[in-house]
Design a protein around this motif. Structure first.
Motif, short mmCIF file in Angstrom:
data_model
loop_
_atom_site.label_atom_id
_atom_site.label_comp_id
_atom_site.label_asym_id
_atom_site.label_seq_id
_atom_site.Cartn_x
_atom_site.Cartn_y
_atom_site.Cartn_z
N VAL A 36 49.74 43.87 56.60
CA VAL A 36 49.26 43.78 58.10
C VAL A 36 48.01 42.70 58.01
O VAL A 36 48.05 41.70 58.97
N MET A 37 46.83 42.82 57.10
CA MET A 37 45.84 41.89 57.31
C MET A 37 46.18 40.43 56.73
O MET A 37 46.10 39.58 57.47
N ALA A 38 47.35 40.55 55.69
CA ALA A 38 47.69 39.21 55.49
C ALA A 38 48.46 38.51 56.41
O ALA A 38 48.38 37.45 56.65
N PHE A 39 49.45 39.24 57.22
CA PHE A 39 50.52 38.99 58.17
C PHE A 39 49.43 38.24 59.26
O PHE A 39 49.78 37.07 59.70
N MET A 40 48.48 38.70 59.56
CA MET A 40 47.46 38.44 60.80
C MET A 40 46.77 37.17 60.37
O MET A 40 46.48 36.33 60.87
N SER A 41 46.54 37.00 59.01
CA SER A 41 45.68 35.77 58.56
C SER A 41 46.44 34.71 58.30
O SER A 41 46.17 33.56 59.03
N TYR A 42 47.52 34.85 57.98
CA TYR A 42 48.71 33.65 57.99
C TYR A 42 49.25 33.22 59.48
O TYR A 42 49.15 31.99 59.57
N GLY A 43 48.89 34.33 60.34
CA GLY A 43 49.29 33.83 61.67
C GLY A 43 48.17 33.00 62.36
O GLY A 43 48.47 31.83 63.11
N MET A 44 46.86 33.49 61.99
CA MET A 44 45.77 32.68 62.39
C MET A 44 45.70 31.03 61.85
O MET A 44 45.51 30.08 62.44
N LEU A 45 46.19 30.96 60.63
CA LEU A 45 46.20 29.95 59.94
C LEU A 45 47.20 28.92 60.74
O LEU A 45 46.95 27.88 61.01
N GLY A 46 48.30 29.42 61.10
CA GLY A 46 49.51 28.75 61.79
C GLY A 46 48.84 28.39 63.09
O GLY A 46 49.49 27.31 63.74
#
Length: 112
Positions: free
Chosen positions: A25-35
């Motif tokens: 979940v943390m990785a998913f959110m982090s990748y979303g923030m990068l986008g």
């Protein structure tokens, strides 16, 4: 790599499945923030990128713990190897698609 001992400690404390879910979940959110970044070479991108690395390390460590604790003893090495092949293949695929997206759409597209 510096996050691996912390991820291992948290995996022991939280359990392998719970840590795997939390890290994912943390990785998913982090990748979303990068986008969502408008400038992929800003200091914000560096901080978010480090958070991606920490959360991905949590995924790697907890998934290896899950395999080592739950797989039958005779197939742990095989399953660990398959996980490594799948992860490496995914990295190659995502690198190719990210490069294409960068060229075709723009700098932020490769981070989604």
């Amino acid at each position: 790599l510096l996050a691996a001992p912390l991820a291992g400690n948290l995996t022991d404390r939280l359990g392998d499945v719970r840590m795997l879910v939390c890290s994912g979940v943390m990785a998913f959110m982090s990748y979303g923030m990068l986008g969502l970044l408008s400038n992929p070479i800003s200091s914000s991108a560096l901080i978010i990128g480090m958070w991606v690395g920490v959360s991905e390390m949590g995924v790697v460590v907890s998934s290896q713990a899950l395999i080592s604790r739950r797989a039958p003893a005779g197939s742990r090495g095989t399953l660990g190897g398959l996980m490594t092949v799948a992860g490496s293949s995914g990295i190659l695929f995502v690198g190719k698609v990210g490069g294409w997206a960068y060229d075709a759409i723009g700098p932020g597209a490769s981070l989604v």
